[in-house]
Design an enzyme around this catalytic site. Structure first.
Site, short mmCIF file in Angstrom:
data_model
loop_
_atom_site.label_atom_id
_atom_site.label_comp_id
_atom_site.label_asym_id
_atom_site.label_seq_id
_atom_site.Cartn_x
_atom_site.Cartn_y
_atom_site.Cartn_z
N LYS A 171 0.98 -1.29 -0.09
CA LYS A 171 -0.04 0.05 -0.11
C LYS A 171 0.94 1.31 -0.09
O LYS A 171 1.51 1.52 1.07
CB LYS A 171 -0.95 -0.08 1.40
CG LYS A 171 -2.07 0.71 1.15
CD LYS A 171 -2.19 2.12 0.72
CE LYS A 171 -1.83 3.08 2.05
NZ LYS A 171 -1.97 4.64 1.60
N GLU A 246 9.41 1.14 11.04
CA GLU A 246 10.68 2.37 10.80
C GLU A 246 10.01 3.34 10.90
O GLU A 246 9.07 3.92 10.02
CB GLU A 246 11.11 1.93 9.20
CG GLU A 246 11.72 0.61 8.83
CD GLU A 246 13.04 0.62 9.62
OE1 GLU A 246 13.52 1.20 10.17
OE2 GLU A 246 13.52 -0.74 9.19
N CYS A 280 13.48 10.40 7.07
CA CYS A 280 13.45 10.00 8.54
C CYS A 280 14.80 10.10 9.19
O CYS A 280 14.77 10.39 10.30
CB CYS A 280 12.84 8.73 8.71
SG CYS A 280 13.84 7.73 7.46
N GLU A 379 10.06 15.91 15.70
CA GLU A 379 10.63 15.67 14.32
C GLU A 379 9.80 16.70 13.46
O GLU A 379 8.56 16.54 13.42
CB GLU A 379 10.10 14.25 13.77
CG GLU A 379 10.75 14.12 12.49
CD GLU A 379 10.49 12.62 11.71
OE1 GLU A 379 9.27 12.23 12.18
OE2 GLU A 379 11.13 12.06 11.17
P1 NAP Z 1 2.11 8.40 7.90
O1 NAP Z 1 1.03 9.30 7.82
O2 NAP Z 1 2.37 7.48 9.23
O3 NAP Z 1 1.87 7.43 6.43
C1 NAP Z 1 2.70 6.12 6.40
C2 NAP Z 1 1.65 5.21 5.64
O4 NAP Z 1 0.73 4.71 6.43
C3 NAP Z 1 1.00 5.84 4.40
O5 NAP Z 1 0.98 4.95 3.37
C4 NAP Z 1 -0.43 6.12 4.90
O6 NAP Z 1 -1.32 6.33 3.88
C5 NAP Z 1 -0.46 4.89 5.73
N1 NAP Z 1 -1.70 5.08 6.90
C6 NAP Z 1 -2.12 6.19 7.20
N2 NAP Z 1 -3.08 5.79 8.18
C7 NAP Z 1 -2.88 4.51 8.42
C8 NAP Z 1 -3.83 3.44 9.21
N3 NAP Z 1 -4.79 4.01 9.96
N4 NAP Z 1 -3.71 2.14 9.11
C9 NAP Z 1 -2.51 1.88 8.16
N5 NAP Z 1 -2.00 2.65 7.42
C10 NAP Z 1 -2.08 3.89 7.38
O7 NAP Z 1 3.45 8.91 7.59
P2 NAP Z 1 4.00 10.13 6.63
O8 NAP Z 1 3.46 11.25 6.99
O9 NAP Z 1 3.68 9.53 4.95
O10 NAP Z 1 5.46 9.96 6.54
C11 NAP Z 1 6.24 10.83 7.67
C12 NAP Z 1 6.66 9.93 8.62
O11 NAP Z 1 7.17 8.79 8.20
C13 NAP Z 1 7.84 10.54 9.52
O12 NAP Z 1 7.54 10.54 10.92
C14 NAP Z 1 9.06 9.89 9.23
O13 NAP Z 1 9.98 10.09 9.96
C15 NAP Z 1 8.77 8.54 9.04
N6 NAP Z 1 9.50 7.94 7.99
C16 NAP Z 1 10.30 7.04 8.57
C17 NAP Z 1 11.18 6.11 7.68
C18 NAP Z 1 12.26 4.93 8.28
O14 NAP Z 1 12.81 4.42 7.68
N7 NAP Z 1 12.55 5.00 9.64
C19 NAP Z 1 11.29 6.38 6.29
C20 NAP Z 1 10.59 7.29 5.79
C21 NAP Z 1 9.59 8.21 6.69
P3 NAP Z 1 -1.62 7.72 3.37
O15 NAP Z 1 -0.49 8.09 2.43
O16 NAP Z 1 -3.09 7.54 2.69
O17 NAP Z 1 -1.94 8.67 5.03
#
Ligand code: NAP
Ligand code: MG
Length: 477
Positions: A171, A246, A280, A379
């Site tokens: 997804k 992650e 991240c 962050e």
């Molecule tokens: P996010 O809102 O958590 O979204 C990540 C993924 O989860 C997206 O595909 C999102 O879909 C999905 N998602 C949202 N709500 C969900 C739910 N209730 N159940 C299951 N899946 C759901 O994060 P983001 O805003 O895209 O990314 C930013 C964050 O990711 C930051 O905190 C960053 O540090 C972290 N990050 C970490 C790494 C690592 O390797 N450690 C790498 C990159 C990013 P939608 O797009 O439709 O909301």
């Protein structure tokens, strides 16, 4: 309008719904993508499950590896097309997008070459017994990825899962589905059997939640925010499946007064500016020994002021942020810092001629940040760097470890003993010494400590995460 890729076929959402694809450097919609939900997740999980007893499940590791390497080659053959697609979808500079596509290819090459190097063990046991430990696929693996590096994230999580023979359901983030759909198509053209890789596009709270909570998955790999990570882990707990998380980071650059500044300064600036800070592993905290604070931070400020933000075609230091929510999130943190009268040491510049509807943020370096300020602890996920002074080694370690996160860290000093002492004391999944590798290195095990998550991706270790073992005990007398 782009459809989903399920069981080797293109499929629209059953209810006909779709969602817009927006160019972050203009704010304009340029395509639509299917908005899948629970029904399409059911179909994708069923297709992935069926792949386990079909051609994919019967294939030996050498054949699987060969297909993965062909996917890597197909990615390289279509690198220009994929880079343009990725740049348009995310707003990132072309050079960054090209690098992302190259890394995507590397993941398929690396794990393709590794697929048949995963061997079992023979374990000494009671007389008359032969014990063999074999590695097996988990079954159906679910992968939920964010929008910051869509192609790299796909490669990082999907390639090792396929190398171990799992049936994959991916997804992508709702904002960035395009590269995943194209890669799935290229993968099947390269010989990947249908059902081995399924892409369900849609919203997190619909398709994402349905996938994480699906009763017939065997594993979840999640990359994204801490808030959603907690929901995913709860869903995994309900069906008693393993998950890797992650999550976020607030990674420190720890700079001692004997640093080789010529080497360090450009790398420090790049580590926060790369991908407009939406990494991240962004080096978002600059910790400098007080005796060198003015000198080093001054040099970083000088380099920081030269940072230029623009469209993918302008190919400058970074692009816009991803979406309106991200824009207001970053602006909110910058306003809080300004409201606390934090000193602005340098600002980058947004290039002339960019569209006013794009999600533009001016990079900013704040100095003398109090250790308990929100921009010291939380962050931002934007091009915002916070500088702090520390006294000595012990103080540097306390400051570096003073956030809930523990993803990456860097130590900069010409004193080898100090380099290793500090690297050992810092809580992080990766520590770079006199260098920094935000996002790079497919060979290098990667993941969080503390609230940055758990589990390891990248490197050969990911093959352990994405498989299970079976212990075969044979009594032969
Ligand atoms: P996010 O809102 O958590 O979204 C990540 C993924 O989860 C997206 O595909 C999102 O879909 C999905 N998602 C949202 N709500 C969900 C739910 N209730 N159940 C299951 N899946 C759901 O994060 P983001 O805003 O895209 O990314 C930013 C964050 O990711 C930051 O905190 C960053 O540090 C972290 N990050 C970490 C790494 C690592 O390797 N450690 C790498 C990159 C990013 P939608 O797009 O439709 O909301
Ligand atoms: Mg979202």
């Amino acid at each position: 309008m782009k459809q989903m890729f399920i069981g080797g076929r293109w499929l629209g959402a059953r209810d006909g719904r779709s969602m817009p694809v927006v160019d972050p450097s203009t704010g304009q919609e340029f395509d639509q993508v299917a908005r899948g939900g629970a029904h399409e997740v059911d179909l994708a999980v069923a297709a992935a499950r069926a792949s386990q007893s079909g051609a994919w499940g019967r294939m030996n590791a050498t054949e699987r590896g060969r297909i993965l390497m062909k996917i890597g080659q197909a990615v390289l053959d279509h690198a220009d097309e994929l880079a343009k697609l990725e740049a348009k979808d995310t707003g990132k500079p072309m050079a960054t997008a090209k690098n992302d596509i190259n890394v995507l290819a590397r993941y398929f090459e690396f794990y393709g070459a590794a697929a048949d190097k995963v061997h079992g063990e023979s374990i000494p046991f009671l007389n008359g017994h032969q014990v063999t430990l074999v590695r097996e696929p988990l079954g159906v693996t679910a992968h939920i990825i964010p929008w910051n590096y869509p192609a790299q994230m796909l490669g990082r999580t999907v390639a090792p899962a396929l190398a171990m023979g799992n049936g994959v359901v991916l997804k992508p983030a709702e904002d960035t589905s395009l590269s995943a759909l194209r890669v799935a198509e290229l993968a099947v053209a390269a010989g990947l059997p249908e059902g081995a890789l399924n892409v369900v596009t849609g919203l997190g709270e619909e398709a994402g939640a349905a996938l994480a909570g699906h009763p017939d998955i065997d594993f979840i790999s999640f990359t994204g925010s801490n808030e959603v990570g907690a929901l995913v882990q709860q869903a995994a707990a309900k069906s008693a499946v393993k998950c890797t998380l992650e999550l976020g980071g607030k990674s420190p650059q720890i700079v001692f007064d004997d640093v080789d500044a010529d080497r360090a300064v450009p790398i420090i600036v790049r580590a926060i500016i790369q991908n407009a800070g939406q990494t991240c592993t962004a080096g978002s905290r600059l910790l400098v020994q007080r005796s060198a604070y003015e000198r080093i931070v001054g040099r970083v400020a000088e380099a920081f002021a030269k940072v230029r933000v623009g469209t993918p075609e302008m190919d400058l230091d970074c692009g816009p942020v991803m979406n309106p929510a991200q824009l207001s999130r970053v602006n909110r943190y910058v306003e809080k810092a300004r409201a606390s009268n934090l000193k602005v040491l340098a600002e980058g510049r947004i290039a002339d001629g960019v569209a006013s509807g794009g999600y533009w943020v001016k990079p900013v370096l704040f100095g003398g940040v109090p250790r308990d300020h929100v921009i010291a602890c939380e962050e931002v996920f934007g091009p915002v760097l916070a500088a702090f002074a520390f006294e000595d080694e012990a103080d540097a370690i306390a400051l570096a470890n003073g956030t809930p996160y523990g993803l990456l860290a860097a130590v900069w000093t010409e004193n080898a003993g100090r380099l290793h002492r500090v690297a050992k004391a810092v809580k992080a999944g990766q520590v770079f010494m006199n260098c920094y590798g935000a996002g790079g290195g497919v060979e290098l095990p990667f993941g969080g400590t503390k609230r940055s998550g758990h589990g390891r991706e990248k490197g050969l270790i990911a093959l352990d995460e994405m498989s299970t073992t079976k212990t075969l005990v044979h009594f032969h007398g």
